[in-house]
Design a protein around this motif. Structure first.
Motif, PDB file in Angstrom:
ATOM      1  N   TYR A   1      35.576  40.765  39.950  1.00  0.00           N
ATOM      2  CA  TYR A   1      36.719  40.008  40.473  1.00  0.00           C
ATOM      3  C   TYR A   1      38.008  40.445  39.790  1.00  0.00           C
ATOM      4  N   PRO A   2      39.092  40.567  40.553  1.00  0.00           N
ATOM      5  CA  PRO A   2      40.370  40.926  39.913  1.00  0.00           C
ATOM      6  C   PRO A   2      40.834  39.813  38.977  1.00  0.00           C
ATOM      7  N   GLY A   3      41.770  40.125  38.117  1.00  0.00           N
ATOM      8  CA  GLY A   3      42.294  39.129  37.175  1.00  0.00           C
ATOM      9  C   GLY A   3      43.302  38.213  37.832  1.00  0.00           C
ATOM     10  N   LYS A   4      43.664  37.131  37.112  1.00  0.00           N
ATOM     11  CA  LYS A   4      44.646  36.177  37.629  1.00  0.00           C
ATOM     12  C   LYS A   4      45.609  35.747  36.517  1.00  0.00           C
ATOM     13  N   VAL A   5      45.404  36.303  35.305  1.00  0.00           N
ATOM     14  CA  VAL A   5      46.275  35.947  34.185  1.00  0.00           C
ATOM     15  C   VAL A   5      47.682  36.432  34.520  1.00  0.00           C
ATOM     16  N   SER A   6      48.716  35.565  34.256  1.00  0.00           N
ATOM     17  CA  SER A   6      50.055  35.931  34.724  1.00  0.00           C
ATOM     18  C   SER A   6      50.724  37.004  33.871  1.00  0.00           C
ATOM     19  N   ASP A   7      50.371  37.097  32.567  1.00  0.00           N
ATOM     20  CA  ASP A   7      51.120  38.047  31.746  1.00  0.00           C
ATOM     21  C   ASP A   7      50.248  39.112  31.077  1.00  0.00           C
ATOM     22  N   ALA A   8      49.042  39.349  31.623  1.00  0.00           N
ATOM     23  CA  ALA A   8      48.187  40.412  31.059  1.00  0.00           C
ATOM     24  C   ALA A   8      47.323  40.991  32.177  1.00  0.00           C
ATOM     25  N   ASP A   9      47.107  42.298  32.147  1.00  0.00           N
ATOM     26  CA  ASP A   9      46.240  42.932  33.149  1.00  0.00           C
ATOM     27  C   ASP A   9      44.786  42.734  32.737  1.00  0.00           C
ATOM     28  N   CYS A  10      44.077  41.952  33.525  1.00  0.00           N
ATOM     29  CA  CYS A  10      42.672  41.641  33.224  1.00  0.00           C
ATOM     30  C   CYS A  10      41.830  41.778  34.481  1.00  0.00           C
ATOM     31  N   PHE A  11      40.541  41.907  34.327  1.00  0.00           N
ATOM     32  CA  PHE A  11      39.602  41.672  35.435  1.00  0.00           C
ATOM     33  C   PHE A  11      38.621  40.617  34.973  1.00  0.00           C
ATOM     34  N   ARG A  12      37.908  40.022  35.952  1.00  0.00           N
ATOM     35  CA  ARG A  12      37.001  38.926  35.590  1.00  0.00           C
ATOM     36  C   ARG A  12      35.576  39.222  36.046  1.00  0.00           C
ATOM     37  N   ILE A  13      34.632  38.714  35.277  1.00  0.00           N
ATOM     38  CA  ILE A  13      33.215  38.816  35.664  1.00  0.00           C
ATOM     39  C   ILE A  13      32.602  37.424  35.551  1.00  0.00           C
ATOM     40  N   GLY A  14      32.041  36.957  36.651  1.00  0.00           N
ATOM     41  CA  GLY A  14      31.422  35.633  36.690  1.00  0.00           C
ATOM     42  C   GLY A  14      29.965  35.713  36.279  1.00  0.00           C
ATOM     43  N   SER A  15      29.477  34.614  35.680  1.00  0.00           N
ATOM     44  CA  SER A  15      28.070  34.549  35.249  1.00  0.00           C
ATOM     45  C   SER A  15      27.296  33.548  36.104  1.00  0.00           C
ATOM     46  N   ILE A  16      27.895  33.100  37.206  1.00  0.00           N
ATOM     47  CA  ILE A  16      27.304  31.996  37.987  1.00  0.00           C
ATOM     48  C   ILE A  16      26.789  32.491  39.341  1.00  0.00           C
ATOM     49  N   GLY A  17      26.009  31.626  40.020  1.00  0.00           N
ATOM     50  CA  GLY A  17      25.363  32.023  41.274  1.00  0.00           C
ATOM     51  C   GLY A  17      23.927  32.412  40.983  1.00  0.00           C
ATOM     52  N   ARG A  18      23.203  32.814  42.044  1.00  0.00           N
ATOM     53  CA  ARG A  18      21.779  33.118  41.873  1.00  0.00           C
ATOM     54  C   ARG A  18      21.612  34.515  41.260  1.00  0.00           C
ATOM     55  N   ILE A  19      22.031  34.633  40.018  1.00  0.00           N
ATOM     56  CA  ILE A  19      21.891  35.899  39.293  1.00  0.00           C
ATOM     57  C   ILE A  19      21.223  35.630  37.950  1.00  0.00           C
TER      58      ILE A  19
END
Ligand SMILES: Cc1ncc(COP(=O)(O)O)c(C=O)c1O
Length: 376
Positions: free
Chosen positions: A335-353
């Motif tokens: 998932y792309p990031g959403k932080v307003s003042d830093a370039d980040c990406f996101r990884i979720g740990s939820i769902g059937r994984i």
């Protein structure tokens, strides 16, 4: 944008996102039937869903109601804001991310006065400041906060905030969109009057509606407050009270899937059992990402196990678009990031994984970085 024809029965990609999430095959299969929205079988199923939701919130022994509202999670947030704040009410919003900002935005659309208490996105709110804000302005009627601020994955201290809010006798509204069903908490113990989540988060259903757990006494006092017709929360509760039905067409298929998802939540050991799996996913992810050379945006003590933000590595060859596409082609969706003042990406740990899926993702990340010639 490049478009591709979707091939029927193509292998599903694994979603490491904050929702919609990877769901079980049985959840997907359970919606392959038609149910009449005014039929007794559907009405019984909705009653069972509502009861199971109260159990997941630790409040099945009375005092709370589970209300289902059509639309995405934001519609349910809007329902609470537009129909439970008194006409002259004032809303204190504790903000440390985009979803806190959204609550303030919704309230402003309805002409509700907002007192924003804004913190940096990598910091939890200051409890003493919340207390001072409530002392300073007696006209505040309600306080809102996000539990897991999905912008970063930070967890806000809803119990400690609730203790202050209740001491001042205000209504307490918690957006637990991305945590309910996956992070154990008891609504009554946190003093929560209204909690919102949605179908496609930690309960592992498919999108189509939001859920609101509301303190019955508090909601019954909101007669005449609604500035909305279709999202009127009290009106929907009264309709459930009367005949167990929705006021308007419900997403019958999403509710069939959700019923199955709630049964699977119970089979996994309830919210505690699910939390154990999500935590194992998260720990696998963090250990692997650190070993590669990534570091988290949020300090470990404030970081939840729902979703993690990683700043882009400081390397001239790293390009997020390329990284994302290479993982996507291997069937892993981050998932792309959403932080307003830093370039980040996101990884979720939820769902059937499972942790095994995390290991597979980590191997794909290592391979991709190798191809990009990014050494960390
Ligand atoms: C904390 C939080 N609030 C609100 C929303 C908005 O939900 P939706 O996109 O279902 O409207 C999200 C979505 O991820 C969220 O994580």
């Amino acid at each position: 944008m490049e478009t591709k024809t979707t091939i029927p029965n193509w292998k599903d990609k694994i979603l490491f996102t904050p929702g919609p999430l990877t769901t079980s095959r049985t959840v997907k299969q359970s919606l392959l039937r038609d149910l009449g929205s005014r039929d007794y079988e559907f009405i019984y199923m909705v009653a069972d869903i509502r009861q199971r939701l109260l159990e997941a919130g630790g409040v099945a022994d009375g005092g709370y109601e589970a209300i289902i509202m059509q639309g995405s999670g934001t519609f349910s947030l809007e329902s609470v804001i537009s129909s439970t704040i008194p006409p002259e009410g004032k809303l204190l919003v504790i903000i440390n991310g985009a979803y806190g900002q959204r609550i303030a935005q919704i309230a402003k659309v309805y002409g509700i006065e907002v007192i924003p208490l804004i913190y940096p996105e990598n910091r939890t709110p200051d409890l003493a400041e919340i207390e001072s804000a409530l002392k300073a302005d007696q006209a505040i009627t309600s306080v809102a906060v996000i539990h897991c601020e999905t912008t970063t994955g930070i967890i806000n201290p809803i119990k400690e905030i609730g203790e202050i809010v209740k001491r001042f006798g205000k209504d307490y509204f918690v957006d637990a969109m991305s945590s309910f069903g996956g992070v154990p908490f008891n609504l009554a113990e946190c003093g929560i009057d209204y909690m919102v989540s949605s179908a496609n988060k930690c309960v592992e259903g498919i999108p189509g509606f939001g859920i609101i757990l509301a303190k019955r006494d508090t909601l019954l006092k909101t007669e005449g407050y609604a500035r909305t017709f279709s999202l009127d929360l009290l009106a929907q509760l009264l309709r459930f009270d009367k005949d167990g039905q929705f006021r308007f067409t419900p997403p019958t298929h999403s509710l069939l899937a959700y019923h199955q998802a709630l049964i699977e939540l119970e089979l996994e050991g309830g919210v505690e059992g699910r939390a154990a799996r999500y935590r194992a996913n998260y720990e696998t992810l963090i250990a692997g990402m650190r070993a590669i050379g990534f570091k988290e945006y949020i300090e470990p003590e404030d970081q939840g196990f729902i979703i993690t933000s990683f700043p882009y590595p400081d390397h001239p060859n790293f390009d997020f678009e390329e990284f994302y596409r290479a993982l996507n082609e291997r069937d892993y969706v981050i998932y792309p990031g959403k932080v307003s003042d830093a370039d980040c990406f996101r990884i979720g740990s939820i769902g059937r994984i499972l942790p095994a899926d995390m290991h597979a993702l980590l191997a794909a990340i290592r391979e991709t970085l190798g191809e990009m010639e990014v050494e960390l």
